[in-house]
Design a protein around this motif. Structure first.
Motif, short mmCIF file in Angstrom:
data_model
loop_
_atom_site.label_atom_id
_atom_site.label_comp_id
_atom_site.label_asym_id
_atom_site.label_seq_id
_atom_site.Cartn_x
_atom_site.Cartn_y
_atom_site.Cartn_z
N VAL A 12 0.84 -1.20 0.00
CA VAL A 12 0.00 0.00 0.00
C VAL A 12 0.87 1.25 0.00
O VAL A 12 0.61 2.20 -0.75
N ALA A 13 1.92 1.26 0.81
CA ALA A 13 2.81 2.42 0.87
C ALA A 13 3.51 2.63 -0.47
O ALA A 13 3.60 3.76 -0.98
N THR A 16 0.93 3.84 -3.10
CA THR A 16 0.57 5.24 -2.87
C THR A 16 1.67 6.17 -3.34
O THR A 16 1.41 7.18 -4.01
N THR A 17 2.91 5.83 -3.01
CA THR A 17 4.04 6.66 -3.44
C THR A 17 4.14 6.69 -4.96
O THR A 17 4.34 7.76 -5.56
N MET A 20 1.38 8.86 -6.45
CA MET A 20 1.63 10.29 -6.24
C MET A 20 2.70 10.80 -7.20
O MET A 20 2.60 11.91 -7.71
#
Length: 76
Positions: A12-13, A16-17, A20
């Motif tokens: 997930v991290a 998300t990165t 973005m």
């Protein structure tokens, strides 16, 4: 936390990165806009004074005022 939850949190991290980074547009700093009026360049001494000396002096003034006006300890 077991391995499955840690792997899920990492995915997930990372996702998300990545999203973005892909969704953000470049700054386009080399492209001039209409009406763009850049300021004159600062000399080295002016830059050091503005970004080094001024914050240090401001910090020392604030710290000095805090120490002078501190009422927490009793005067004997």
């Amino acid at each position: 936390m077991d391995k499955k939850n840690a792997l899920r949190a990492g995915a997930v991290a990372a996702g998300t990165t990545l999203m973005m980074l892909l969704m953000s547009s470049p700054a386009l700093a080399n492209t001039r806009d209409d009406g763009d009026d850049p300021a004159p360049k600062l000399e080295v001494i002016e830059t050091l004074g503005l970004f080094v000396a001024a914050p240090i002096v401001l910090f020392l003034v604030i710290a000095g005022l805090v120490m002078l006006l501190d009422k927490s300890k009793k005067q004997a």
